[in-house]
Structure formats: structure tokens, C-alpha cells
Enzyme design. Structure first.
Site, PDB file in Angstrom:
ATOM      1  NE  ARG A  93      -0.437  -0.284   4.936  1.00 59.55           N
ATOM      2  CZ  ARG A  93      -1.117  -0.055   5.898  1.00 59.55           C
ATOM      3  NH1 ARG A  93      -2.275   0.769   5.841  1.00 59.55           N
ATOM      4  NH2 ARG A  93      -0.513  -0.429   7.217  1.00 59.55           N
ATOM      5  NE  ARG A 182      10.109  -2.240   3.428  1.00 62.66           N
ATOM      6  CZ  ARG A 182       9.019  -1.785   4.074  1.00 62.66           C
ATOM      7  NH1 ARG A 182       8.467  -2.503   5.090  1.00 62.66           N
ATOM      8  NH2 ARG A 182       8.267  -0.757   3.537  1.00 62.66           N
ATOM      9  CG  ASP A 253       8.058  -7.411   6.861  1.00 64.58           C
ATOM     10  OD1 ASP A 253       8.017  -8.217   7.862  1.00 64.58           O
ATOM     11  OD2 ASP A 253       6.936  -6.763   7.015  1.00 64.58           O
TER      12      ASP A 253
HETATM   13  P1  AMP Z   1       2.530  -3.795   8.063  1.00 65.52           P
HETATM   14  O1  AMP Z   1       1.996  -4.788   9.040  1.00 65.52           O
HETATM   15  O2  AMP Z   1       2.247  -2.470   7.883  1.00 65.52           O
HETATM   16  O3  AMP Z   1       4.274  -4.011   8.329  1.00 65.52           O
HETATM   17  O4  AMP Z   1       2.490  -4.537   6.492  1.00 65.52           O
HETATM   18  C1  AMP Z   1       3.041  -5.887   6.308  1.00 65.52           C
HETATM   19  C2  AMP Z   1       2.573  -6.428   4.891  1.00 65.52           C
HETATM   20  O5  AMP Z   1       1.328  -6.015   4.526  1.00 65.52           O
HETATM   21  C3  AMP Z   1       3.538  -5.400   4.046  1.00 65.52           C
HETATM   22  O6  AMP Z   1       3.796  -5.981   2.776  1.00 65.52           O
HETATM   23  C4  AMP Z   1       2.134  -4.331   3.730  1.00 65.52           C
HETATM   24  O7  AMP Z   1       2.394  -3.601   2.414  1.00 65.52           O
HETATM   25  C5  AMP Z   1       1.159  -5.287   3.418  1.00 65.52           C
HETATM   26  N1  AMP Z   1      -0.220  -4.342   3.942  1.00 65.52           N
HETATM   27  C6  AMP Z   1      -0.519  -3.787   5.226  1.00 65.52           C
HETATM   28  N2  AMP Z   1      -1.717  -3.136   5.114  1.00 65.52           N
HETATM   29  C7  AMP Z   1      -2.163  -3.395   3.775  1.00 65.52           C
HETATM   30  C8  AMP Z   1      -3.505  -2.797   3.180  1.00 65.52           C
HETATM   31  N3  AMP Z   1      -4.152  -2.426   3.499  1.00 65.52           N
HETATM   32  N4  AMP Z   1      -3.241  -3.300   1.639  1.00 65.52           N
HETATM   33  C9  AMP Z   1      -2.346  -3.970   1.046  1.00 65.52           C
HETATM   34  N5  AMP Z   1      -1.243  -4.456   1.828  1.00 65.52           N
HETATM   35  C10 AMP Z   1      -1.160  -4.224   3.092  1.00 65.52           C
HETATM   36 MG    MG Z   2       5.547  -3.255   7.290  1.00 67.19          MG
END
Ligand code: AMP
Ligand code: MG
Length: 492
Positions: A93, A182, A253
Site C-alpha cells: 500500500r 529493509r 520486513d
Molecule cells: P505492516 O504490518 O504494515 O508492516 O504490513 C505487512 C505487509 O502487509 C506489507 O507487505 C504491507 O505492504 C502489507 N499491507 C498492510 N496493510 C495493507 C493494506 N491495507 N493493503 C495492502 N497491503 C497491506
Molecule cells: Mg511493514
């Protein structure tokens, strides 16, 4: 200083092989409104402050316009989430809009909440207002606390509906950092057996972010690179532990290769000192509990070392990993020594540091509030006030005797000419103002009702966390009981 059109845009990440990214176009959001902006962040890459209130800012932040010389991409990476390898990650996103060269540095402009990418999986590519405000405030607050962190230029609210547990509005943050690479990028190259790609990525990161290594007479530059990443990461952990910052989702990540605090989810600054505090309510095992953070960083570094194995010998990497605890501890004890107003060799103060934290835990003292007040403990009213806050008076009294002895051994004494100098030193490292969850929540609630003034006010206060700013004293008070038990949703 320049406006948006005058900045010096470069696309350095695109010099890397295109298996590391996909070209994307942001999906526009409707009716953008500026919630708050950081002039300090704008200054980093040479954007003039006036441009923050410009229509161009709103158009960029809402994905409605791109500048002609940008080539936006979503990055591919993988990573270990809660201990398990996930090969399917990437910017789901977020979009790297472009990079800006300014004053011998290059800054990534990354729009978070910009819509679907090839890595969105089941997600909608969006971010909601509450999490965007939290990321904006925390990035800029940590920077003001001198903690390495990604920055945030501004946060924008829109009319575009986004569905989580309930209907919310889509928002975006423009994240600014010298790198969005990362640990997970290296895992992707290595665990898919793309050794040439791994080497190219390492060379790129070394050239752009660790170029001091290039002049070193080195046996293996990738070993040196690992050593440098490990050192930066250990210092970052010492910073977090010393200011009571709990990240909450230390998956690989979410680990920045340049040692920035990266990716803000259910983070929290500690209220009552509880070393095993868990800010992430989906973390049932406490994997990312506050006191686990230094160990988890070590674990994550071991994953990075494993990813570097095609380029470096195992024995060297393992030797470096073994140094991590001592590098962390040295940095941590130095910071805690300063917090206590002590001087000289940090190792000699280990016992009073541990004694203090143990007393704070027993007495359930508020982490930041206690350290800020400690600079005034020579004043009887402050001493009484702190003592009255304690659940265990005897523990406090015993600690106070030990603290006075530690000061004396350090050629300092309470009620002496040392008090002012000590207080000045302590106030430079013990913040008066931190981003408590309840303060963020109050600002978010007002913003969700269309009033952005509280976000802006909190941002202003947190820009000078060590200053007295007496007109804002109530923002430095102990949190209300409801504020200590707030559950921050992970569905951001
Ligand atoms: P995060 O928990 O924000 O570190 O995200 C973990 C993974 O999920 C990463 O690859 C983000 O890009 C993906 N991600 C988190 N929220 C969304 C969303 N609303 N739409 C698409 N991908 C998401
Ligand atoms: Mg993340």
C-alpha cells in the site's frame, strides 16, 4: 529552498534490477484535506515551507498528480513475520514516488496508503486516518528525541471510504527517509537463490549508505557491511529502551537496513514501567514485548546474516553476531547513565541503573515522568511527590539511599552546587513531552470529527520534547487510567 517543481529528482533505486520492484501508479483519493505538516521534514530535502500549504501537496498526497520526471514503484521484499518466513511481501500500500537529491544526500518520498500494488495480497492498498496520524506524530516526535527514524512530511485526510472493523476514511502519509530498504530485501534475494541480485543490492546499499566502508582495507566488504548494520541496529535498540519506546511489530520486513525506526503500527511509549509490556494486542506470546526488543533485533540480525551467507563466510558473521550484546549494553548503559545524571564510565553505573529500574517496576512508576522529575529530586517537594506515587515506599527509600551513594561516588551530591548542572544535563535526555497513546487518541478523535487542530498542537509540542513549554504543562502530566489501557487496533 525550492517548491515541488524545482527539486532535484533522481531515481537511484531504479538503477537496481527490476526484479526488485514493479512500476505502479497511485490510485487517487477524493477531496484531500491537509491534517498536519512538518516543516522540519520538508527542510531535509529542500522543500520550502510555503509549499506545504500548496495545492500541489494535496494533489501529490492524494495520488491525484505525479510530477513528470517521477517513476513511481512498489518494492518487492520478503521477511520473517512473528518468526515465520513469508515470501509474499512487498509494498502492498506504499509507493516510492521518487527520490530527491539535496545537500549531498538522497531522500525517498514514499506515499503510504496510495492504493493497490502487485504486492497488496488481500489488502485494499489503503491506510486509515488514525494510523496515518499516529505514524506522522511518532516519526516526527522520535526525530525530535534524536532517535534515528523515518520521517513524515504530512498527513492528508480524504473522503474515500475505507473499510476496517467499521467504515473509516482513507488517509495518506508521505514518508521520507534516506532508504526504504529493509532486512527483508536481502532475504528476498538470498532465499530465492539470486546471489548476483543479492550482491548488486549489497553494493548499492554500501555505495549509498555505508560508503565509509569503501575506503577500508578490507578482507570482505560484506562482512564489514554486516558489522556496520549490526552496530547501527544495536544503537537504535539502546535508544528505544532508554526512552521507553515499544515498536510492537519487529518483523524483519520492518527492520531498516540503515538503522532507522521503521513502520509504525501499534507502537507505544511506556506509561507505568512494566518491562514485559506488550503494546501489540495480537502478540499473545509477547514476542515483541518491550524488554524483548534488544533480543529480537539480535534474532533479526541473525536472519540477515543467514541471508548474507552467499557473500560472506559463516565464521566471520557469527563472530560479529556474538559482539551484539556488548555493543548494545555499552550504548544502553551510556544512555541510562545520562538519564540518571551520572557521568563517567557507564559500566561502573550498571548496578544503580538496574536498581533504579527494579524500583520503578516494583513501585509502578511512570517511565518518562519519573526520569523527568528525577532532575529535581533534591527539592523536598519533588522527593515527597515521587515517594507518594510509589506502591512500595520501602523500595523507594532504599533506592534513594543507593542513588545518593551513587551520586556521591560520582563526586556529586544532592543539595549542592552540582544540582543545576546535573538538572541541565538530565533535561537534555529525559523528555518532558512524549507521544502517549491517550494524547494521540484525543487528537485522532478530534480529527475524525473534522478538527485537525489537536493533531497540529500535539505535533508542535512534540517538536521540543526537552523544553519546559510551561504553557503546555498538562500535556506532561501522568496519563489518566483509561489512557494506560487503550488497545490500539492493528487493522491500520
Ligand atoms: P505492516 O504490518 O504494515 O508492516 O504490513 C505487512 C505487509 O502487509 C506489507 O507487505 C504491507 O505492504 C502489507 N499491507 C498492510 N496493510 C495493507 C493494506 N491495507 N493493503 C495492502 N497491503 C497491506
Ligand atoms: Mg511493514
Amino acid at each position: 529552498m525550492n517548491n515541488w517543481l524545482e527539486l532535484n529528482y533522481v531515481q537511484t533505486f531504479q538503477q537496481l534490477p527490476n526484479s526488485l520492484y514493479s512500476p505502479v501508479t497511485p490510485q487517487a483519493l477524493s477531496n484531500p484535506k491537509l491534517v498536519a505538516a512538518s516543516p522540519a521534514c520538508a527542510a531535509l530535502f529542500g522543500l520550502d515551507e510555503a509549499s506545504l500549504n500548496d495545492d500541489v501537496t494535496l494533489k501529490i498526497l492524494s495520488g491525484q498528480s505525479l510530477l513528470s520526471n517521477w517513476q513511481p514503484i512498489a518494492m518487492k521484499y520478503t521477511g520473517h513475520q512473528f518468526g515465520y518466513y513469508n515470501p509474499d511481501l512487498g509494498d502492498g500500500r506504499g509507493v516510492l514516488l521518487s527520490q530527491v537529491a539535496f545537500n549531498h544526500k538522497t531522500w525517498d518520498l514514499h506515499l503510504k496508503g496510495a492504493g493497490l500494488t502487485p504486492y497488496s495480497r488481500q489488502g485494499d492498498g489503503r491506510a486509515v486516518l488514525r494510523s496515518s496520524i499516529r505514524e506522522f506524530l511518532c516519526s516526527e516526535a522520535l526525530a525530535a528525541l534524536n532517535v534515528p527514524t523515518t520521517r513524515a512530511l504530512c498527513v492528508v485526510d480524504t473522503d474515500t471510504p475505507v473499510y476496517r472493523e467499521q467504515a473509516e476514511t482513507g488517509a495518506t502519509v508521505l514518508r521520507v527517509s534516506q532508504s526504504h530498504i529493509r532486512f527483508g530485501h536481502f532475504e528476498f534475494c538470498s532465499f530465492t537463490q539470486q546471489t548476483n541480485l543479492l550482491k548488486t543490492l549489497c553494493d548499492h546499499v554500501i555505495a549509498h549508505h555505508f560508503n565509509e566502508l569503501l575506503n577500508k582495507d578490507s578482507h570482505n566488504i560484506y562482512v564489514d557491511f554486516f558489522q556496520a548494520v549490526l552496530t547501527r541496529t544495536a544503537h537504535l535498540m539502546a535508544h528505544w529502551q532508554s526512552i521507553g519506546f515499544a515498536h510492537g511489530v519487529m518483523n524483519t520486513d520492518n527492520m531498516s537496513i540503515i538503522g532507522d525506526t521503521f513502520d509504525f503500527g501499534p507502537f507505544a511509549f511506556l506509561d507505568d514501567y512494566d518491562p514485559s509490556f506488550i503494546c501489540n494486542h495480537s502478540d499473545h506470546q509477547g514476542r515483541y514485548a518491550f524488554n524483548q526488543q534488544p533480543n529480537i533485533a539480535n534474532w533479526n540480525l541473525a536472519v540477515l546474516a543467514q541471508a548474507l551467507l552467499p557473500l560472506a563466510d559463516k565464521e566471520s558473521l557469527v563472530n560479529i553476531l556474538e559482539d551484539y550484546p556488548s555493543i548494545f549494553e555499552q550504548s544502553y548503559f551510556e544512555k541510562m547513565t545520562q538519564k540518571l545524571g551520572l557521568t563517567g564510565d557507564a559500566k561502573t553505573h550498571q548496578s544503580i541503573i538496574e536498581n533504579t529500574l527494579s524500583m520503578m517496576k516494583t513501585c509502578r512508576l511512570d517511565f518518562s515522568y519519573f526520569f523527568r522529575q528525577l532532575a529535581n529530586i533534591h527539592q523536598p517537594e519533588t522527593h515527597k511527590h515521587l515517594r507518594d506515587l510509589c506502591l512500595d515506599i520501602t523500595a523507594f527509600d532504599n533506592w534513594f539511599t543507593a542513588y545518593k551513594a551513587a551520586l556521591k561516588q560520582n563526586q556529586q551530591a544532592l543539595n549542592s552546587e552540582h544540582d543545576d548542572a546535573r538538572k541541565t544535563r538530565m533535561n537534555q535526555v529525559n523528555p518532558k513531552y512524549i507521544l502517549r497513546n491517550y494524547l494521540a487518541q484525543n487528537a485522532i478523535t478530534a480529527a475524525q470529527n473534522g478538527d485537525y487542530s489537536e493533531v497540529q498542537k500535539l505535533f508542535t509540542i512534540l517538536q521540543k520534547p526537552f523544553d519546559e513549554q510551561t504553557e503546555f504543562n498538562h500535556y506532561a502530566n501522568l496519563p489518566p487510567e483509561w489512557g494506560k489501557t487503550l488497545e490500539i487496533s492493528c487493522s491500520s
